[in-house]
Scaffold this motif. Structure first.
Motif, short mmCIF file in Angstrom:
data_model
loop_
_atom_site.label_atom_id
_atom_site.label_comp_id
_atom_site.label_asym_id
_atom_site.label_seq_id
_atom_site.Cartn_x
_atom_site.Cartn_y
_atom_site.Cartn_z
N SER A 168 0.83 -1.20 0.00
CA SER A 168 0.00 0.00 0.00
C SER A 168 0.87 1.25 0.00
O SER A 168 2.09 1.17 0.16
CB SER A 168 -0.92 -0.01 1.23
N SER A 169 0.24 2.40 -0.17
CA SER A 169 0.96 3.67 -0.17
C SER A 169 1.74 3.83 1.12
O SER A 169 1.25 3.52 2.20
CB SER A 169 -0.02 4.83 -0.31
N GLY A 170 2.98 4.30 0.98
CA GLY A 170 3.82 4.51 2.15
C GLY A 170 4.74 3.34 2.47
O GLY A 170 5.66 3.49 3.26
N ASP A 171 4.51 2.18 1.87
CA ASP A 171 5.38 1.03 2.11
C ASP A 171 6.76 1.27 1.50
O ASP A 171 6.88 1.86 0.43
CB ASP A 171 4.80 -0.26 1.49
N ILE A 172 7.78 0.79 2.16
CA ILE A 172 9.14 0.85 1.65
C ILE A 172 9.35 -0.44 0.86
O ILE A 172 9.11 -1.53 1.37
CB ILE A 172 10.15 0.98 2.80
N VAL A 173 9.76 -0.30 -0.41
CA VAL A 173 9.83 -1.46 -1.30
C VAL A 173 11.19 -1.56 -1.99
O VAL A 173 11.94 -0.59 -2.05
CB VAL A 173 8.71 -1.42 -2.37
N LEU A 174 11.46 -2.74 -2.50
CA LEU A 174 12.68 -3.05 -3.23
C LEU A 174 12.27 -3.62 -4.58
O LEU A 174 11.39 -4.47 -4.66
CB LEU A 174 13.47 -4.10 -2.45
N LEU A 175 12.88 -3.12 -5.66
CA LEU A 175 12.59 -3.61 -7.01
C LEU A 175 13.74 -4.47 -7.48
O LEU A 175 14.90 -4.05 -7.42
CB LEU A 175 12.39 -2.41 -7.96
N ARG A 176 13.43 -5.68 -7.93
CA ARG A 176 14.46 -6.60 -8.42
C ARG A 176 13.87 -7.51 -9.49
O ARG A 176 12.66 -7.52 -9.69
CB ARG A 176 15.07 -7.42 -7.29
N THR A 177 14.72 -8.25 -10.17
CA THR A 177 14.24 -9.14 -11.21
C THR A 177 13.62 -10.39 -10.58
O THR A 177 14.04 -10.83 -9.50
CB THR A 177 15.37 -9.56 -12.16
N VAL A 178 12.62 -10.97 -11.25
CA VAL A 178 12.01 -12.20 -10.77
C VAL A 178 13.05 -13.30 -10.83
O VAL A 178 13.79 -13.42 -11.80
CB VAL A 178 10.78 -12.56 -11.64
N ARG B 285 10.06 -7.83 -9.87
CA ARG B 285 9.40 -8.20 -8.62
C ARG B 285 9.54 -7.02 -7.66
O ARG B 285 10.58 -6.39 -7.58
CB ARG B 285 10.09 -9.44 -8.08
N LEU B 286 8.48 -6.73 -6.91
CA LEU B 286 8.47 -5.66 -5.93
C LEU B 286 8.26 -6.29 -4.56
O LEU B 286 7.27 -7.00 -4.35
CB LEU B 286 7.34 -4.68 -6.25
N ASP B 287 9.19 -6.09 -3.64
CA ASP B 287 9.11 -6.65 -2.29
C ASP B 287 9.01 -5.53 -1.27
O ASP B 287 9.78 -4.57 -1.31
CB ASP B 287 10.35 -7.48 -1.96
N SER B 288 8.06 -5.66 -0.35
CA SER B 288 7.94 -4.70 0.74
C SER B 288 8.99 -5.02 1.79
O SER B 288 9.20 -6.18 2.14
CB SER B 288 6.54 -4.78 1.34
N LEU B 289 9.66 -4.00 2.29
CA LEU B 289 10.72 -4.19 3.27
C LEU B 289 10.25 -3.75 4.65
O LEU B 289 10.08 -2.57 4.89
CB LEU B 289 11.96 -3.38 2.88
#
Length: 182
Positions: A88-98, A151-155
């Motif tokens: 959701s909005s405000g989450d800290i995320v990391l973008l990486r390859t699947v 892939r987007l992962d929430s941290l």
């Protein structure tokens, strides 16, 4: 209260690490798209970049949509919907390859120097905007220009914990300085 926050942070890191550390084979149980859809996790894949623009203070704002475009969209829709997720909005995320492997440091935090991280600006059924922390997009040009599924992962990490600590300290300061306590 601080002990409760520390316990919550430690448990969040343990759960995140179980989710994030997958093998390069994206068909493992933890990394399969079907397990992602059924559990509504804090990961979202496959996604691709539809637009890159400049946002606040010259930071890159990346708009993501589901990988596959119209080929995976429902009939009558221009864009495909995202699989079920809890980002959701405000989450800290990391973008990486699947299928990429994410290394962890000794404290259990992801080593993110190979992947950009940022804050989710907006989310809807079809698109998501992320403001990345890095000023220099050329460092991640290969990833941003890639046609590969991402892939987007929430941290859940120490940043969230620090924000909660500051909020708790502010509340304690306000309640201690309240006129009713005099």
């Amino acid at each position: 209260m601080k002990i409760l926050l520390e316990t919550e942070r430690d448990e969040e890191i343990i759960q995140r690490n179980r989710r994030l550390v997958t093998t390069a084979d994206s068909t493992t149980e933890k990394g399969s798209p079907s397990s992602n859809k059924s559990s509504g996790t804090k990961s979202l894949y496959p996604v691709s970049i539809s637009e890159i623009s400049l946002g606040y203070f010259g930071r890159p704002v990346v708009t993501l949509h589901r990988y596959g475009g119209k080929a995976v969209a429902k009939q009558g829709e221009d864009l495909p919907r995202f699989p079920t997720h809890n980002i959701s909005s405000g989450d800290i995320v990391l973008l990486r390859t699947v299928g990429s492997i994410l290394a962890l440091d000794k404290d259990g935090n992801p080593v993110i120097n190979h992947w950009p991280s940022g804050v989710v600006k907006f989310v809807n059924e079809f698109t998501m905007g992320v403001i990345f922390d890095q000023d220099d997009t050329s460092e991640y040009n290969d990833l941003f220009q890639s046609n590969s599924p991402l892939r987007l992962d929430s941290l859940g990490n120490s940043i969230t914990y620090q924000r909660l600590q500051f909020a708790l300290n502010d509340l304690l300061t306000i309640s201690n300085n309240h006129p009713s306590n005099n």
